[in-house]
Motif scaffolding. Sequence first.
Motif, PDB file in Angstrom:
ATOM      1  N   PRO A  36       0.812  -1.225   0.000  1.00  0.00           N
ATOM      2  CA  PRO A  36       0.000   0.000   0.000  1.00  0.00           C
ATOM      3  C   PRO A  36       0.845   1.274   0.000  1.00  0.00           C
ATOM      4  CG  PRO A  36      -0.884  -1.569   1.564  1.00  0.00           C
ATOM      5  CD  PRO A  36       0.421  -2.127   1.092  1.00  0.00           C
ATOM      6  N   ALA A  37       1.919   1.290   0.797  1.00  0.00           N
ATOM      7  CA  ALA A  37       2.780   2.480   0.825  1.00  0.00           C
ATOM      8  C   ALA A  37       3.476   2.674  -0.517  1.00  0.00           C
ATOM      9  CB  ALA A  37       3.808   2.357   1.941  1.00  0.00           C
ATOM     10  N   LEU A  38       3.906   1.589  -1.132  1.00  0.00           N
ATOM     11  CA  LEU A  38       4.549   1.678  -2.438  1.00  0.00           C
ATOM     12  C   LEU A  38       3.566   2.160  -3.505  1.00  0.00           C
ATOM     13  CD1 LEU A  38       7.120   1.151  -4.116  1.00  0.00           C
ATOM     14  CD2 LEU A  38       6.250  -1.162  -4.500  1.00  0.00           C
ATOM     15  N   ALA A  39       2.336   1.670  -3.457  1.00  0.00           N
ATOM     16  CA  ALA A  39       1.327   2.103  -4.423  1.00  0.00           C
ATOM     17  C   ALA A  39       1.016   3.595  -4.261  1.00  0.00           C
ATOM     18  CB  ALA A  39       0.057   1.274  -4.258  1.00  0.00           C
ATOM     19  N   LEU A  40       0.859   4.051  -3.014  1.00  0.00           N
ATOM     20  CA  LEU A  40       0.612   5.475  -2.794  1.00  0.00           C
ATOM     21  C   LEU A  40       1.791   6.317  -3.257  1.00  0.00           C
ATOM     22  CD1 LEU A  40      -1.123   5.473   0.685  1.00  0.00           C
ATOM     23  CD2 LEU A  40      -2.103   6.179  -1.486  1.00  0.00           C
ATOM     24  N   PHE A  41       3.005   5.842  -3.009  1.00  0.00           N
ATOM     25  CA  PHE A  41       4.189   6.571  -3.454  1.00  0.00           C
ATOM     26  C   PHE A  41       4.230   6.660  -4.969  1.00  0.00           C
ATOM     27  CE2 PHE A  41       8.675   6.487  -4.774  1.00  0.00           C
ATOM     28  CZ  PHE A  41       9.086   7.702  -4.239  1.00  0.00           C
ATOM     29  N   LEU A  42       3.974   5.553  -5.645  1.00  0.00           N
ATOM     30  CA  LEU A  42       4.042   5.536  -7.100  1.00  0.00           C
ATOM     31  C   LEU A  42       2.927   6.354  -7.746  1.00  0.00           C
ATOM     32  CD1 LEU A  42       5.047   1.828  -7.782  1.00  0.00           C
ATOM     33  CD2 LEU A  42       6.483   3.862  -7.960  1.00  0.00           C
ATOM     34  N   LEU A  43       1.756   6.364  -7.132  1.00  0.00           N
ATOM     35  CA  LEU A  43       0.616   7.064  -7.728  1.00  0.00           C
ATOM     36  C   LEU A  43       0.586   8.555  -7.429  1.00  0.00           C
ATOM     37  CD1 LEU A  43      -2.206   4.443  -7.153  1.00  0.00           C
ATOM     38  CD2 LEU A  43      -1.069   5.018  -9.301  1.00  0.00           C
ATOM     39  N   THR A  44       1.177   8.982  -6.315  1.00  0.00           N
ATOM     40  CA  THR A  44       1.040  10.386  -5.937  1.00  0.00           C
ATOM     41  C   THR A  44       2.348  11.160  -5.928  1.00  0.00           C
ATOM     42  OG1 THR A  44       1.257   9.847  -3.594  1.00  0.00           O
ATOM     43  CG2 THR A  44      -0.973   9.918  -4.501  1.00  0.00           C
ATOM     44  N   VAL A  45       3.434  10.565  -5.500  1.00  0.00           N
ATOM     45  CA  VAL A  45       4.659  11.318  -5.245  1.00  0.00           C
ATOM     46  C   VAL A  45       5.632  11.271  -6.406  1.00  0.00           C
ATOM     47  CG1 VAL A  45       6.658  11.476  -3.713  1.00  0.00           C
ATOM     48  CG2 VAL A  45       4.410  11.018  -2.763  1.00  0.00           C
ATOM     49  N   VAL A  46       5.801  10.125  -7.021  1.00  0.00           N
ATOM     50  CA  VAL A  46       6.894   9.921  -7.973  1.00  0.00           C
ATOM     51  C   VAL A  46       6.742  10.752  -9.249  1.00  0.00           C
ATOM     52  CG1 VAL A  46       6.234   7.973  -9.448  1.00  0.00           C
ATOM     53  CG2 VAL A  46       8.483   8.025  -8.413  1.00  0.00           C
ATOM     54  N   SER A  47       5.559  11.239  -9.521  1.00  0.00           N
ATOM     55  CA  SER A  47       5.356  11.996 -10.759  1.00  0.00           C
ATOM     56  C   SER A  47       5.954  13.406 -10.696  1.00  0.00           C
ATOM     57  CB  SER A  47       3.869  12.091 -11.081  1.00  0.00           C
ATOM     58  OG  SER A  47       3.199  12.782 -10.046  1.00  0.00           O
ATOM     59  N   ASP A  48       6.181  13.924  -9.494  1.00  0.00           N
ATOM     60  CA  ASP A  48       6.704  15.280  -9.338  1.00  0.00           C
ATOM     61  C   ASP A  48       7.995  15.233  -8.519  1.00  0.00           C
ATOM     62  OD1 ASP A  48       6.972  18.003  -9.304  1.00  0.00           O
ATOM     63  OD2 ASP A  48       5.391  18.341  -7.817  1.00  0.00           O
ATOM     64  N   PRO A  49       9.123  15.661  -9.086  1.00  0.00           N
ATOM     65  CA  PRO A  49      10.391  15.592  -8.344  1.00  0.00           C
ATOM     66  C   PRO A  49      10.398  16.444  -7.070  1.00  0.00           C
ATOM     67  CG  PRO A  49      10.793  16.018 -10.661  1.00  0.00           C
ATOM     68  CD  PRO A  49       9.325  16.098 -10.452  1.00  0.00           C
ATOM     69  N   LEU A  50       9.658  17.541  -7.066  1.00  0.00           N
ATOM     70  CA  LEU A  50       9.610  18.375  -5.874  1.00  0.00           C
ATOM     71  C   LEU A  50       8.928  17.648  -4.720  1.00  0.00           C
ATOM     72  CD1 LEU A  50      10.311  21.130  -4.744  1.00  0.00           C
ATOM     73  CD2 LEU A  50       8.078  21.922  -5.496  1.00  0.00           C
ATOM     74  N   ARG A  51       7.927  16.837  -5.027  1.00  0.00           N
ATOM     75  CA  ARG A  51       7.253  16.055  -3.986  1.00  0.00           C
ATOM     76  C   ARG A  51       8.186  15.019  -3.381  1.00  0.00           C
ATOM     77  NH1 ARG A  51       1.367  14.742  -6.612  1.00  0.00           N
ATOM     78  NH2 ARG A  51       0.603  16.874  -6.628  1.00  0.00           N
ATOM     79  N   VAL A  52       9.071  14.454  -4.186  1.00  0.00           N
ATOM     80  CA  VAL A  52      10.043  13.480  -3.666  1.00  0.00           C
ATOM     81  C   VAL A  52      10.986  14.172  -2.682  1.00  0.00           C
ATOM     82  CG1 VAL A  52      11.922  11.927  -4.296  1.00  0.00           C
ATOM     83  CG2 VAL A  52       9.890  12.035  -5.717  1.00  0.00           C
ATOM     84  N   ILE A  53      11.430  15.367  -3.021  1.00  0.00           N
ATOM     85  CA  ILE A  53      12.315  16.119  -2.127  1.00  0.00           C
ATOM     86  C   ILE A  53      11.594  16.463  -0.828  1.00  0.00           C
ATOM     87  CG2 ILE A  53      13.563  18.298  -1.882  1.00  0.00           C
ATOM     88  CD1 ILE A  53      14.112  18.123  -4.904  1.00  0.00           C
ATOM     89  N   ILE A  54      10.335  16.877  -0.928  1.00  0.00           N
ATOM     90  CA  ILE A  54       9.554  17.205   0.264  1.00  0.00           C
ATOM     91  C   ILE A  54       9.355  15.961   1.123  1.00  0.00           C
ATOM     92  CG2 ILE A  54       7.251  17.912   1.030  1.00  0.00           C
ATOM     93  CD1 ILE A  54       7.251  19.877  -1.322  1.00  0.00           C
ATOM     94  N   LEU A  55       9.110  14.819   0.504  1.00  0.00           N
ATOM     95  CA  LEU A  55       8.927  13.568   1.236  1.00  0.00           C
ATOM     96  C   LEU A  55      10.200  13.178   1.978  1.00  0.00           C
ATOM     97  CD1 LEU A  55       6.945  11.069   1.607  1.00  0.00           C
ATOM     98  CD2 LEU A  55       8.364  10.007  -0.131  1.00  0.00           C
ATOM     99  N   VAL A  56      11.343  13.290   1.325  1.00  0.00           N
ATOM    100  CA  VAL A  56      12.613  12.939   1.961  1.00  0.00           C
ATOM    101  C   VAL A  56      12.934  13.918   3.089  1.00  0.00           C
ATOM    102  CG1 VAL A  56      15.095  12.759   1.548  1.00  0.00           C
ATOM    103  CG2 VAL A  56      13.505  11.731  -0.052  1.00  0.00           C
ATOM    104  N   ALA A  57      12.658  15.200   2.887  1.00  0.00           N
ATOM    105  CA  ALA A  57      12.898  16.186   3.943  1.00  0.00           C
ATOM    106  C   ALA A  57      11.993  15.938   5.147  1.00  0.00           C
ATOM    107  CB  ALA A  57      12.690  17.590   3.404  1.00  0.00           C
ATOM    108  N   GLY A  58      10.757  15.570   4.907  1.00  0.00           N
ATOM    109  CA  GLY A  58       9.851  15.244   6.010  1.00  0.00           C
ATOM    110  C   GLY A  58      10.321  14.036   6.790  1.00  0.00           C
ATOM    111  N   ALA A  59      10.825  13.022   6.080  1.00  0.00           N
ATOM    112  CA  ALA A  59      11.366  11.842   6.756  1.00  0.00           C
ATOM    113  C   ALA A  59      12.600  12.207   7.575  1.00  0.00           C
ATOM    114  CB  ALA A  59      11.713  10.768   5.733  1.00  0.00           C
ATOM    115  N   PHE A  60      13.419  13.118   7.055  1.00  0.00           N
ATOM    116  CA  PHE A  60      14.593  13.555   7.804  1.00  0.00           C
ATOM    117  C   PHE A  60      14.185  14.264   9.085  1.00  0.00           C
ATOM    118  CE2 PHE A  60      17.481  17.040   8.859  1.00  0.00           C
ATOM    119  CZ  PHE A  60      18.597  16.309   9.218  1.00  0.00           C
ATOM    120  N   PHE A  61      13.211  15.151   9.025  1.00  0.00           N
ATOM    121  CA  PHE A  61      12.767  15.852  10.219  1.00  0.00           C
ATOM    122  C   PHE A  61      12.190  14.885  11.235  1.00  0.00           C
ATOM    123  CE2 PHE A  61      13.504  19.704   8.015  1.00  0.00           C
ATOM    124  CZ  PHE A  61      13.529  20.708   8.959  1.00  0.00           C
TER     125      PHE A  61
END
Length: 97
Positions: free
Chosen positions: A16-41
């Motif tokens: 489920p997490a992989l499907a949500l990542f592939l469907l919502t985040v991976v299409s926009d590179p800025l969203r990937v950066i925001i996701l990684v920054a959120g995980a870092f925080f």
Amino acid sequence: MTLAVFFGCALVAFGPALALFLLTVVSDPLRVIILVAGAFFWLASLLLSSLTWFVASKASGGPQAEQALQAGLLAAGVALSVLLQEAFRFLYYKLLR
């Protein structure tokens, strides 16, 4: 058989997490950066709360300390961890704004 069980369990756990990542985040590179920054925080807040828990448990005498003191430290540690995570979430929000 063990390889099939491994992939089956991995897909059930992370599918489920992989499907949500592939469907919502991976299409926009800025969203990937925001996701990684959120995980870092989140990891930084977890590190800070675990360091405070480690220092508090060592300062109280370790596992051989009395039971009431350990229960109080556990409650204070959980409250501090939640407060730190919320503070880091607010800092992350301010960073994004």
